[in-house]
Write an enzyme that holds these catalytic residues in place. Structure first.
Site, PDB file in Angstrom:
ATOM      1  N   SER A   1       0.819  -1.205   0.000  1.00  0.00           N
ATOM      2  CA  SER A   1       0.000   0.000   0.000  1.00  0.00           C
ATOM      3  C   SER A   1       0.859   1.263   0.000  1.00  0.00           C
ATOM      4  O   SER A   1       1.993   1.270   0.484  1.00  0.00           O
ATOM      5  CB  SER A   1      -0.921   0.016   1.222  1.00  0.00           C
ATOM      6  N   THR A   2       0.295   2.328  -0.529  1.00  0.00           N
ATOM      7  CA  THR A   2       0.991   3.603  -0.554  1.00  0.00           C
ATOM      8  C   THR A   2       1.282   4.104   0.858  1.00  0.00           C
ATOM      9  O   THR A   2       2.365   4.636   1.123  1.00  0.00           O
ATOM     10  CB  THR A   2       0.162   4.635  -1.337  1.00  0.00           C
TER      11      THR A   2
ATOM     12  N   GLY B   1       4.208   2.284   2.168  1.00  0.00           N
ATOM     13  CA  GLY B   1       5.361   2.714   1.388  1.00  0.00           C
ATOM     14  C   GLY B   1       5.882   4.071   1.811  1.00  0.00           C
ATOM     15  O   GLY B   1       7.096   4.304   1.867  1.00  0.00           O
TER      16      GLY B   1
ATOM     17  N   CYS C   1      -2.977  -4.476  -8.171  1.00  0.00           N
ATOM     18  CA  CYS C   1      -2.808  -3.027  -8.272  1.00  0.00           C
ATOM     19  C   CYS C   1      -2.906  -2.526  -9.698  1.00  0.00           C
ATOM     20  O   CYS C   1      -3.138  -1.338  -9.928  1.00  0.00           O
ATOM     21  CB  CYS C   1      -1.475  -2.615  -7.656  1.00  0.00           C
TER      22      CYS C   1
ATOM     23  N   GLU D   1       6.737  -0.353  -5.298  1.00  0.00           N
ATOM     24  CA  GLU D   1       5.596  -0.606  -6.186  1.00  0.00           C
ATOM     25  C   GLU D   1       4.361  -0.538  -5.304  1.00  0.00           C
ATOM     26  O   GLU D   1       4.106  -1.439  -4.509  1.00  0.00           O
ATOM     27  CB  GLU D   1       5.748  -1.969  -6.862  1.00  0.00           C
TER      28      GLU D   1
END
Length: 488
Positions: free
Chosen positions: A237-238, A241, A295, A258
């Site tokens: 997940s962002t 990240g 994703c 990613e």
């Protein structure tokens, strides 16, 4: 007897300090096996082992590294049936997906980077004539740029593909001469231990590959903040990240990220019947492939008004033929999502969409199944770009449809997103599709397809990630550039 794993540190199978936790089959809710709960100390020991092994492994001949990766691929293929059963049990993927898109792709990536280990790492640069000056005498200066291994790489992998995703990190990192600490997703780590046994049997030296697992957040944190780690490769997940990126920034660690996606699928009204069918099939992969837990899925459909109603009608019909249920059963297309918590999260988004004014065209109700974490494939129409269901990554079998009038509006809507992983364009005019692709702020664009070229660079713009991998680009990602200059 329940499968019970141990940590793999410095070439030894080690009992975990924190005991074990249960890995649950998302389809049956049965226990698949017990995964080890590492302590922070043990994660640091894994990084220390990787550091100790780096000096030797980084100097091995490329042919030796290639041979080990090739043998590992052979062993993964040899045990494909058992590996498929394990992957299916801990992910809930259908048998076909577990075999073809998880295990087979994982083995293929080791095979690809066995070849990658042999790719040239030097690039000669044009000579330069320098006049005499403060830096020395006049002369002709040659130079070569050489890719060197980064060092110790922490590989933190996602739960949606416990074979392809770890293989896509471990194999190129090893091919370049790095050593690794692998921290699999807590939901399905057992496949990574099967992969590790193949590497061990293939002859990977002690300390080159280390595997630590745990359900506690501290395990992942230690794998990132260890002073022995030079680089972190993360898929997930962002939000996670971003947290990893902050730690890496303080330590100047290299990153490959990613992260999330909310792929826009622009469908223009110049598509013919064949083009419309291709768009429906491509968008439909969102519902079926990993139950939407991917994703790269085209989850945000932008439909030109001239084709909007037909597209919604065709997608609704497509959903009607999708069998939801036990991934073992013949004919099943959509299996469960990974956990009860994730099922609840996806369902909460569907309910949020209703409250925001979206129309539930299909799905929206929990399937009538006694056990398992199932979500009905759901199509939401009459959406606007301001809705959270349109802007946020749901990571489940949910597609939203937003209408647009002309090309300018379609491009603007596609780019009005925090994400930029892969977008898609369906148009009867290929020149137009390529022109639009050049305006989309995404790391990849599919023109009339959701297919992938596995040598093309993969990664995202904006909050979808940092860096590129896949093909030879992965070898570059796991290397540092060194300039060597001499006077002739």
């Amino acid at each position: 007897m329940t499968l019970q794993e141990r940590l793999y540190i410095g070439g030894e199978w080690v009992e975990p300090d924190g005991g074990h936790y249960e890995v649950i089959d998302p389809a049956s809710e049965d226990v698949v096996g017990l995964a080890p709960e590492a302590s922070r100390r043990q994660v640091y020991e894994a990084a220390d082992a990787a550091r100790a092994a780096f000096a030797t492994w980084s100097r091995t001949r490329p042919e030796e590294r290639a041979a080990i990766l090739d043998r590992a691929a052979d062993l993964m293929a040899r045990d494909a049936d058992a590996n498929t059963l394990l992957a299916r049990a801990e992910t809930g993927a259908t048998t076909a997906t577990a075999r073809g898109m998880q295990v087979a792709v994982g083995a293929a990536r080791f095979r690809r980077y066995a070849r990658g280990a042999l790719e040239p790492v030097e690039q000669a640069l044009p000579p330069q004539i320098n006049e005499a000056g403060p830096m020395g005498r006049a002369g002709v200066f040659g130079a070569v740029a050489v890719r060197r291994p980064v060092g110790v790489v922490t590989c933190i992998t996602s739960y949606n593909n416990p074979w392809a995703n770890p293989a896509g990190k471990i194999a190129p990192a090893l091919a370049m001469g790095n050593t690794v600490v692998v921290k699999p997703a807590p939901q399905d780590p057992l496949s990574v231990f099967a992969m590790t046994r193949a590497l061990e049997e293939a002859g990977v030296p002690a300390g080159v590959v280390n595997v630590v697992t745990g359900s506690a957040q501290a395990v992942g944190e230690a794998a990132v903040d260890s002073p022995e780690v030079d680089m972190v490769s993360f898929t997930g997940s962002t939000a996670v990240g971003q947290a990893i990126g902050e730690v890496c920034g303080r330590g100047m660690k290299r990153q490959l990220m990613e992260l999330g996606g909310k792929g826009a699928a622009l469908v223009f009204d110049d598509v013919d019947d064949e083009g419309l069918a291709a768009a429906v099939l491509g968008i439909g992969t969102t519902f079926s492939f990993y139950s939407g837990q991917i994703c790269t899925a085209p989850t945000r459909v932008l439909a030109q008004r001239g084709i909007h109603d037909r597209l919604v009608e065709k997608l609704t019909g497509y959903l009607g033929h999708m069998k939801v249920g036990d991934p073992v059963a013949p004919g099943t297309v959509v299996g469960p999502v990974i956990s009860a918590a994730h099922r609840d999260r996806v369902e909460s988004y569907v309910e949020l969409g209703r409250k925001e004014g979206a129309r539930v065209v299909a799905g929206g109700e929990r399937p009538d199944l006694d056990r398992g974490f199932y979500v009905a494939p759901t199509l939401l129409a009459e959406c606007t770009n301001e809705m959270r269901v349109v802007r946020e990554e749901i990571f489940g079998p949910v597609v939203v449809v937003v209408p647009f009038d002309d090309e300018e509006e379609g491009v603007a809507l596609a780019n009005d997103s925090d994400y930029g992983l892969i977008d898609y364009v369906w148009s009867g005019d290929v020149a137009r599709a390529f022109r639009i692709a050049g305006r989309l702020r995404a790391g990849g664009v599919g023109v009339n397809t959701v297919g992938r070229n596995m040598e093309a660079p993969f990664g995202g713009f904006k909050k979808s990630g940092v860096g590129r991998d896949v093909g030879s680009y992965a070898l570059h990602a796991y290397s540092e550039l060194q300039a060597v200059v001499w006077s002739g």
